[in-house]
Design an enzyme around this catalytic site. Sequence first.
Site, PDB file in Angstrom:
ATOM      1  N   ALA A 118       0.709  -1.037  -0.022  1.00 56.19           N
ATOM      2  CA  ALA A 118       0.099  -0.235   0.023  1.00 56.19           C
ATOM      3  C   ALA A 118       0.880   1.089  -0.099  1.00 56.19           C
ATOM      4  O   ALA A 118       1.982   1.332   0.535  1.00 56.19           O
ATOM      5  CB  ALA A 118      -1.023  -0.003   1.128  1.00 56.19           C
ATOM      6  N   ASP A 119       0.466   2.226  -0.425  1.00 58.57           N
ATOM      7  CA  ASP A 119       1.060   3.714  -0.442  1.00 58.57           C
ATOM      8  C   ASP A 119       0.080   4.685  -0.251  1.00 58.57           C
ATOM      9  O   ASP A 119      -1.190   4.636  -0.996  1.00 58.57           O
ATOM     10  CB  ASP A 119       2.015   3.847  -1.752  1.00 58.57           C
ATOM     11  CG  ASP A 119       2.920   4.829  -1.638  1.00 58.57           C
ATOM     12  OD1 ASP A 119       3.821   4.792  -0.756  1.00 58.57           O
ATOM     13  OD2 ASP A 119       2.475   5.944  -2.118  1.00 58.57           O
ATOM     14  N   THR A 120       0.300   5.634   0.389  1.00 55.44           N
ATOM     15  CA  THR A 120      -0.647   6.958   0.541  1.00 55.44           C
ATOM     16  C   THR A 120       0.079   8.197   0.248  1.00 55.44           C
ATOM     17  O   THR A 120       1.335   8.286   0.471  1.00 55.44           O
ATOM     18  CB  THR A 120      -0.897   7.006   2.026  1.00 55.44           C
ATOM     19  OG1 THR A 120      -1.931   5.928   2.307  1.00 55.44           O
ATOM     20  CG2 THR A 120      -1.942   8.308   2.151  1.00 55.44           C
TER      21      THR A 120
END
EC number: 3.6.1.9
Length: 203
Positions: free
Chosen positions: A69-71
């Site tokens: 995941a990446d934000t």
Amino acid sequence: MTPLYLASGSPRRRELLTQIGVPFIVISAPVDESPLPSESAPAYVERLARAKAAAGLVSVDGPAVVLGADTAVVLDGRILGKPENREDALAMLADLSGREHQVLTAVALDDGQRVHSFCVTSTVRFRAISTDEAQRYWASGEPSDKAGGYAIQGLGAVFVSGLSGSYSAVVGLPLCETADLLGQFGIACWQSLAHTPEVTNPQ
């Protein structure tokens, strides 16, 4: 059931997966997070989520599903990363003050046979932030390792006057969409229920 590996060092993502009762093993999956030339923010976070999942997969033996995941915090099309220093953090907070910005979180699952990913965009509105508040917030230590220089689930919550979209996505993992994707890979939620403090009616 195929074991789930979380390719992330984020304590927030660990807490969110635990919240929905999904057992997992944390693994390290460092990747180059430099954006590509002319790369859009949605393409950037989804590429990194897929890269983290792929990097995690090569580090485990046997059947596995890896979640990456990446934000990213985006203001006026510009990706705001983690502040490099105090001046950078104060400049970010000044830019965010009294305005709306977008928070993009991408999630990818990879089992070696297939890779599925998605990106969720939420809009966060900040009230005006005074210079004194920004300086005190920096002194708390919270902004230093946060994308955009704030944590919605922490002390930075006082700046948030509105949110449209997924709160959990802003924290780091959109739970509704992630649960659906996990189900497509045969991984069920509510396997191990997180401890919930008892609520006592004061009346």
